[in-house]
Scaffold this active site. Structure first.
Site, PDB file in Angstrom:
ATOM      1  N   GLU A   1      -7.351  17.562 -35.545  1.00 56.21           N
ATOM      2  CA  GLU A   1      -8.623  16.952 -35.137  1.00 56.21           C
ATOM      3  C   GLU A   1      -8.413  15.961 -33.999  1.00 56.21           C
ATOM      4  O   GLU A   1      -9.230  15.869 -33.081  1.00 56.21           O
ATOM      5  CB  GLU A   1      -9.277  16.248 -36.326  1.00 56.21           C
ATOM      6  CG  GLU A   1      -9.817  17.219 -37.354  1.00 56.21           C
ATOM      7  CD  GLU A   1     -10.270  16.499 -38.611  1.00 56.21           C
ATOM      8  OE1 GLU A   1     -11.414  16.031 -38.642  1.00 56.21           O
ATOM      9  OE2 GLU A   1      -9.479  16.394 -39.559  1.00 56.21           O
TER      10      GLU A   1
ATOM     11  N   ASN B   1       0.818  -1.215   0.000  1.00 56.98           N
ATOM     12  CA  ASN B   1       0.000   0.000   0.000  1.00 56.98           C
ATOM     13  C   ASN B   1       0.854   1.269   0.000  1.00 56.98           C
ATOM     14  O   ASN B   1       0.562   2.226  -0.719  1.00 56.98           O
ATOM     15  CB  ASN B   1      -0.958   0.001   1.192  1.00 56.98           C
ATOM     16  CG  ASN B   1      -1.946  -1.151   1.112  1.00 56.98           C
ATOM     17  OD1 ASN B   1      -2.045  -1.797   0.066  1.00 56.98           O
ATOM     18  ND2 ASN B   1      -2.656  -1.420   2.190  1.00 56.98           N
TER      19      ASN B   1
ATOM     20  N   SER C   1      -7.319  11.942 -48.604  1.00 61.55           N
ATOM     21  CA  SER C   1      -8.555  11.171 -48.497  1.00 61.55           C
ATOM     22  C   SER C   1      -8.430   9.930 -49.380  1.00 61.55           C
ATOM     23  O   SER C   1      -7.720   9.947 -50.383  1.00 61.55           O
ATOM     24  CB  SER C   1      -9.726  12.035 -48.966  1.00 61.55           C
ATOM     25  OG  SER C   1     -10.769  11.219 -49.462  1.00 61.55           O
TER      26      SER C   1
ATOM     27  N   HIS D   1     -17.814  36.017 -31.179  1.00 63.67           N
ATOM     28  CA  HIS D   1     -18.956  35.270 -31.736  1.00 63.67           C
ATOM     29  C   HIS D   1     -18.625  34.717 -33.126  1.00 63.67           C
ATOM     30  O   HIS D   1     -19.523  34.516 -33.939  1.00 63.67           O
ATOM     31  CB  HIS D   1     -20.210  36.150 -31.829  1.00 63.67           C
ATOM     32  CG  HIS D   1     -20.499  36.935 -30.590  1.00 63.67           C
ATOM     33  ND1 HIS D   1     -21.272  36.447 -29.567  1.00 63.67           N
ATOM     34  CD2 HIS D   1     -20.069  38.168 -30.186  1.00 63.67           C
ATOM     35  CE1 HIS D   1     -21.336  37.360 -28.591  1.00 63.67           C
ATOM     36  NE2 HIS D   1     -20.596  38.404 -28.944  1.00 63.67           N
TER      37      HIS D   1
ATOM     38  N   LYS E   1      -8.379  16.393 -51.417  1.00 63.12           N
ATOM     39  CA  LYS E   1      -8.406  16.659 -49.984  1.00 63.12           C
ATOM     40  C   LYS E   1      -7.034  16.704 -49.323  1.00 63.12           C
ATOM     41  O   LYS E   1      -6.134  15.956 -49.662  1.00 63.12           O
ATOM     42  CB  LYS E   1      -9.248  15.577 -49.249  1.00 63.12           C
ATOM     43  CG  LYS E   1     -10.734  15.654 -49.522  1.00 63.12           C
ATOM     44  CD  LYS E   1     -11.417  16.909 -48.978  1.00 63.12           C
ATOM     45  CE  LYS E   1     -11.518  16.898 -47.475  1.00 63.12           C
ATOM     46  NZ  LYS E   1     -12.521  15.926 -47.013  1.00 63.12           N
TER      47      LYS E   1
HETATM   48  N1  ARG Z   1      -1.654  -3.333  -7.642  1.00 61.92           N
HETATM   49  C1  ARG Z   1      -2.068  -2.607  -6.480  1.00 61.92           C
HETATM   50  C2  ARG Z   1      -2.497  -1.206  -6.896  1.00 61.92           C
HETATM   51  O1  ARG Z   1      -2.148  -0.803  -7.921  1.00 61.92           O
HETATM   52  C3  ARG Z   1      -0.970  -2.503  -5.488  1.00 61.92           C
HETATM   53  C4  ARG Z   1      -1.408  -2.355  -4.085  1.00 61.92           C
HETATM   54  C5  ARG Z   1      -2.043  -3.610  -3.638  1.00 61.92           C
HETATM   55  N2  ARG Z   1      -2.345  -3.615  -2.246  1.00 61.92           N
HETATM   56  C6  ARG Z   1      -3.184  -4.476  -1.721  1.00 61.92           C
HETATM   57  N3  ARG Z   1      -3.410  -4.384  -0.478  1.00 61.92           N
HETATM   58  N4  ARG Z   1      -3.781  -5.395  -2.440  1.00 61.92           N
HETATM   59  O2  ARG Z   1      -3.204  -0.549  -6.197  1.00 61.92           O
END
Ligand code: ARG
Length: 462
Positions: free
Chosen positions: A291, A111, A278, A157, A284
């Site tokens: 675009e 995390n 085109s 405008h 063209k």
């Molecule tokens: N692949 C996960 C993400 O991108 C990584 C973190 C995963 N953490 C967990 N507790 N499953 O968020």
């Protein structure tokens, strides 16, 4: 992958389809460098704090360096069956140095790891985007300077309104891009804090040194709330938003390029290198690149909304929903890079038609305001002058002439204030040159915006 990291807790294997659904490696493999840099900093800290031995720390760092080299050279490729890049790198490390590799994940979680990786990746990506943005500012400023006296109709405008210079018009986009650069810097300033060491959500019982890892990775400081550190994606939202605004600007310029290059305007012609033909109409010459810049802006907006919506209902702290952050922001990064990369050479190579612009400026009575100002400066109240000039314009339309072609006697029939000098006052060149107010279209006022742009290019953007 042979065995899941969490195999201890589980009796049955994950279903194939669930595994596929859960996997993010196809998206996050591009962060391998940042993942390895983050792990090196973490391993160095673990060693320095004697959480793992100095020799284990050194071996982990050395091996991570080798893995990085092998990935860079293409000798190895991230294993698509790994769940994500973090799992892959750790598995590769363990495959190379066995038990020692398994010590890396002490006092860390995926995390905080993914949060670090993404910040490092985006910091680098923003650096690349800013360099491309700068190139566009450079091209636009150069082109604007070359055309600071090229007269064209200015529109409101989409109706001809007052004469301006093409240089002044282009400079408006320079101002937008300079603000975009400011927005990117601003977002990076807030993003550049380290989540590393927040661990899963609550911090750790080990005696870690988060200042040390933050410093090693070039962050300004560690984040002070572990829950926030692992669940904050404000930087994705802020950058996605800055990219959306930037693309909105590029899209407006693209739209003008499309208008200007049409036969109806014919103000510019794009080079063959940035147009297509085109498949059926031999005559063209299509401005596909412009675009696409306009079209791709939609997906960049979409990525912002997708990220905001993904985040809005999430309880603290990490939730797997957040894995969706990367696909969106990476797509915006890639799209913005492509748009900026194609725009600069497209602008640089386009042909400008000053004569056509001038002729267009001669039509549409765009010097009517100056004619009203002429009367006002000689004592007539502006509203009365406005009405008188309106009548003169109606006369001109009826007689198929422009204001410069109406004889003095006719003018004097509308007001005795008119004298011979009126013709000089309503010449397009005069109309432009007299707009000397700060930010105006005259060459004299242009100098200030040009100085601002060159200042920015010198790296002293205000
Ligand atoms: N692949 C996960 C993400 O991108 C990584 C973190 C995963 N953490 C967990 N507790 N499953 O968020």
């Amino acid at each position: 992958m042979a065995e899941k990291m969490w195999a201890g807790r589980f009796a049955a294997a994950e279903s194939k389809i669930a595994e596929e659904f859960n996997s993010s490696i196809a998206v996050d493999a591009r962060m391998y460098r940042e993942d390895i840099e983050g792990s090196m900093a973490h391993a160095a800290m673990l060693g320095a704090k004697q959480i793992i031995s100095a020799s284990d720390s050194a071996l982990i760092i050395k091996t991570l360096g080798e893995i990085l080299d092998d990935l860079d050279s293409g000798k190895i490729k991230p294993d698509e069956s790994a769940e994500d890049i973090h799992m892959y790198v750790e598995a590769e490390l363990t495959a190379r140095i066995g038990e020692v590799g398994k010590r890396l994940h002490t006092a860390r979680s995926r995390n905080d790891q993914v949060a670090v990786d993404l910040r490092l990746y985006l910091r680098r990506a923003v650096g690349e985007i800013r360099a491309l943005l700068r190139e566009n500012v450079e091209v636009l400023t150069k082109l604007a300077d070359a055309h600071k006296q090229t007269i064209m109709p200015g529109y409101t405008h989409l109706q001809r309104a007052q004469p301006i210079t093409f240089g002044h018009h282009l400079m408006a986009y320079v101002m937008m891009l300079i603000r975009d650069d400011g927005r990117l810097c601003d977002a990076v300033k807030r993003m550049n804090r380290s989540p590393l060491g927040a661990c899963a959500l609550a911090g750790t019982t080990y005696d870690t040194d988060r200042e040390m890892t933050a410093k090693a990775l070039g962050f300004d400081a560690p984040m002070l709330n572990s829950l926030d550190a692992v669940s904050d994606r404000d930087h994705c939202v802020e950058l996605a938003s800055a990219f959306a605004v930037l693309c909105m600007h590029l899209s407006r310029l693209a739209e003008e390029i499309l208008l200007w290059s049409s036969s109806e305007f014919d103000f510019i012609e794009l080079s063959d290198a940035f147009t297509t033909g085109s498949s059926i109409m031999p005559q063209k010459k299509n401005s596909d690149m412009a675009e696409l810049i306009r079209g791709k802006t939609g997906r960049v907006y979409g990525n912002l909304i997708a990220t905001l919506t993904m985040l809005k209902g999430l309880p603290l702290a990490y939730n797997k929903d957040m894995q969706e952050d990367k696909e969106a922001i990476f797509d915006s990064v890639d799209t913005v890079k492509m748009c900026l990369s194609v725009l600069a050479p497209m602008l640089d190579s386009m042909e400008v038609h000053p004569d056509v612009m001038y002729r267009a400026a001669q039509g549409g009575f765009i010097n009517a305001t100056d004619l009203a100002d002429y009367l006002t400066k000689r004592g007539m109240p502006f509203r009365a002058a406005y009405k008188t000039v309106g009548q003169i314009v109606a006369y001109a339309i009826e007689h198929h002439v422009v204001l410069d072609e109406i004889p003095l006697e006719t003018y004097q029939g509308y007001s005795e204030l008119f004298c011979e000098d009126l013709y000089g006052e309503i010449k397009l060149e005069t109309c432009v040159e007299k707009r000397k107010s700060l930010g105006g279209t005259s060459a004299a006022a242009f100098a200030a915006e040009y100085a601002y742009a060159t200042d920015f290019l010198r790296g002293q953007g205000k």
